[in-house]
Scaffold this motif. Sequence first.
Motif, short mmCIF file in Angstrom:
data_model
loop_
_atom_site.label_atom_id
_atom_site.label_comp_id
_atom_site.label_asym_id
_atom_site.label_seq_id
_atom_site.Cartn_x
_atom_site.Cartn_y
_atom_site.Cartn_z
N ALA A 24 0.76 -1.04 -0.15
CA ALA A 24 0.15 -0.01 0.01
C ALA A 24 1.12 1.36 -0.02
O ALA A 24 0.51 2.27 -0.83
N ALA A 25 2.07 1.37 0.78
CA ALA A 25 2.73 2.56 0.99
C ALA A 25 3.45 2.58 -0.54
O ALA A 25 3.49 3.79 -0.98
N LEU A 26 3.85 1.51 -1.23
CA LEU A 26 4.60 1.85 -2.60
C LEU A 26 3.65 2.44 -3.37
O LEU A 26 3.91 3.10 -4.38
N VAL A 27 2.38 1.83 -3.28
CA VAL A 27 1.16 2.31 -4.27
C VAL A 27 0.92 3.72 -3.95
O VAL A 27 0.71 4.55 -5.13
N GLY A 65 16.20 0.87 -1.63
CA GLY A 65 16.20 1.53 -3.05
C GLY A 65 14.82 1.54 -3.70
O GLY A 65 14.60 1.90 -4.62
N LEU A 66 13.65 1.12 -2.51
CA LEU A 66 12.25 0.99 -3.37
C LEU A 66 11.76 2.42 -3.12
O LEU A 66 10.56 2.51 -3.69
N LEU A 67 12.18 3.47 -2.47
CA LEU A 67 11.83 4.97 -2.20
C LEU A 67 12.99 5.76 -2.38
O LEU A 67 14.14 5.56 -1.87
N THR A 68 12.52 7.07 -2.61
CA THR A 68 13.64 7.92 -2.84
C THR A 68 13.04 9.13 -1.90
O THR A 68 11.85 8.77 -1.48
N SER A 69 13.70 10.14 -1.36
CA SER A 69 13.38 10.87 -0.41
C SER A 69 14.06 12.40 -0.69
O SER A 69 15.05 12.48 -1.32
N GLU A 70 13.40 13.15 -0.45
CA GLU A 70 13.90 14.64 -0.61
C GLU A 70 13.36 15.70 0.84
O GLU A 70 12.19 15.39 0.99
N TYR A 82 8.57 11.44 0.52
CA TYR A 82 9.13 10.24 0.04
C TYR A 82 8.31 9.87 -1.47
O TYR A 82 7.16 10.40 -1.77
N ARG A 83 9.03 9.37 -2.28
CA ARG A 83 8.34 8.90 -3.81
C ARG A 83 8.82 7.40 -3.95
O ARG A 83 9.99 7.10 -3.61
N THR A 84 8.03 6.52 -4.49
CA THR A 84 8.42 5.38 -5.04
C THR A 84 9.34 5.40 -6.31
O THR A 84 9.07 6.26 -7.09
N ARG A 90 8.36 -1.42 -9.85
CA ARG A 90 8.52 -2.75 -10.43
C ARG A 90 7.93 -3.77 -9.34
O ARG A 90 7.16 -4.73 -9.58
N LEU A 91 8.65 -3.42 -8.25
CA LEU A 91 8.34 -4.61 -7.03
C LEU A 91 6.62 -4.42 -6.70
O LEU A 91 6.14 -5.44 -6.60
N ALA A 92 6.09 -3.20 -6.73
CA ALA A 92 4.71 -2.96 -6.51
C ALA A 92 3.96 -3.81 -7.31
O ALA A 92 2.86 -4.62 -7.10
N HIS A 93 4.20 -3.87 -8.40
CA HIS A 93 3.64 -4.58 -9.74
C HIS A 93 3.81 -5.97 -9.34
O HIS A 93 2.59 -6.53 -9.55
#
Length: 114
Positions: A24-27, A65-70, A82-84, A90-93
């Motif tokens: 859910a978080a990745l989506v 490496g599944l999320l990036t942040s700034e 955060y952003r996927t 790809r993992l979420a898919h």
Amino acid sequence: MNTDDPDITAGHLQELRRGTVVLAALVVLREPGYGYALLESLTDQGFAVDANTLYPLLRRLEKQGLLTSEWNTEEARPRKFYRTSEEGTRLAHDLMTDWRRLDQHLRALTEETS
């Protein structure tokens, strides 16, 4: 063993939900968001998650490496957004594909036993 024991049920429900919160978080984070907004969004969508669980999860997903942040420092209180990542997408898919497959098989099992 008593399967009506609320502690046993709660433990198994927690295990079942743990992986779904990752998905859910990745989506949700396909659009940039900060931790508290994600917490509210997940709660609104029926994914009850504690802040003490979510923030370490975000850090772990970022480290993997599944999320990036700034950091957004333009507001009075700096927030980490955060952003996927592409890898997270790809993992979420892949996870959704497997989730649908498992759901289909579980439905078949429950229909057979009904």
